[in-house]
Enzyme design. Structure first.
Site, PDB file in Angstrom:
ATOM      1  N   ASN A 194       0.860  -1.188   0.000  1.00  0.00           N
ATOM      2  CA  ASN A 194       0.000   0.000   0.000  1.00  0.00           C
ATOM      3  C   ASN A 194       0.893   1.233   0.000  1.00  0.00           C
ATOM      4  O   ASN A 194       2.126   1.126   0.068  1.00  0.00           O
ATOM      5  CB  ASN A 194      -0.965  -0.016   1.196  1.00  0.00           C
ATOM      6  N   ARG A 205      15.228   3.176   0.558  1.00  0.00           N
ATOM      7  CA  ARG A 205      15.870   2.540  -0.588  1.00  0.00           C
ATOM      8  C   ARG A 205      16.095   3.466  -1.778  1.00  0.00           C
ATOM      9  O   ARG A 205      16.465   3.013  -2.861  1.00  0.00           O
ATOM     10  CB  ARG A 205      15.036   1.334  -1.039  1.00  0.00           C
TER      11      ARG A 205
END
EC number: 2.1.1.148
Length: 251
Positions: A194, A205
């Protein structure tokens, strides 16, 4: 980064394919800014209204920004995105660190013969680490280093895949034979998340000039993150704008 496809034509075993890219495809989604608004407004209105977003766009934009700024995170969970990702196995091992709000299904070397597709960095991938752990940077390698990396990886992949084929030919089970294959082998998986879990992933990241908290991702998983981010930005533009405006910190 564009795709690099190279074939080891002189190998004595079946050719291997070398890639320097990753691929991300949004295969299905149920995700929009209105999902956030419904979840937030039920606290006060006790109902949902499809007309809310169009009725007062600035109010909706302000509400989403408020939720992001003050870290009211649960309204950002009422949506879903499923991606088909093709990347080296070592990228997926990093992916599995992300468990809350994520579901994964990866192709299995127990049930199918794995294809000879392997990762090599191209010239845009910085090769040399300088500094100590916790305080280091990556810099470009020399042409000689890139040539060495390419040659050594190519040779190693050829040997590993030849060993894999030999074990299979001897009747060894696929789940045992795969043990000789390196983490540079490409795999594919479905990853479902989600918006809240994706924002947390992107905060860790990817590197971004708007990020309040620095991150130090390995470049290959960052490549995946950038492609996922581009797809999400089109689905939920108000949420995406608020994420950036508030330092790219997941609520």
């Amino acid at each position: 980064m564009g795709r690099t496809l190279l074939t080891s034509a002189d190998a004595p075993h079946p050719d291997i394919t070398l890639r320097s890219d990753v691929t991300v495809e949004l295969v299905k989604s149920s995700a929009s800014d209105s999902d956030v608004l419904f979840a937030a407004r039920v606290s006060t209105l006790g109902e949902q209204s499809l007309a809310e977003l169009q009725k007062d766009p600035e109010r909706s934009k302000g509400l989403i920004n408020y939720l992001m700024r003050d870290r009211h995170g649960s309204p950002f969970e009422h949506n879903s995105m499923t991606f088909l990702i093709s990347a080296p196995i070592f990228v997926f091992r990093e992916f599995m660190r992300h468990r809350v709000g994520w579901s994964y299904n990866e192709e299995s070397g127990r049930y199918r013969e794995l294809e000879p597709v392997f990762y090599v960095p191209d010239s845009s991938r910085k090769l040399v680490q300088e500094g100590r752990p916790g305080k280091y940077t990556f810099v470009e390698g020399t042409p000689a280093q890139y040539d060495t990396v390419h040659r050594v990886l190519d040779e190693s992949y050829q040997q590993a895949y030849a060993a894999y084929q030999k074990l299979l030919a001897e009747g060894v089970a696929r789940e045992v034979a795969r043990s000789v294959l390196p983490v540079g082998l490409f795999s594919s998986m479905y990853a479902t998340c989600n918006a809240r879990s994706l924002m947390h992933f992107l905060g860790l990241r990817t590197q971004h000039e708007l990020a309040k908290v620095p991150s130090f991702p390995q470049r290959e998983i960052e490549m995946v993150g950038e492609k996922m981010e581009a797809e999400w930005a089109k689905l939920m533009p108000l949420t995406y704008a608020a994420f950036n405006a508030n330092g790219r910190v997941a609520p």
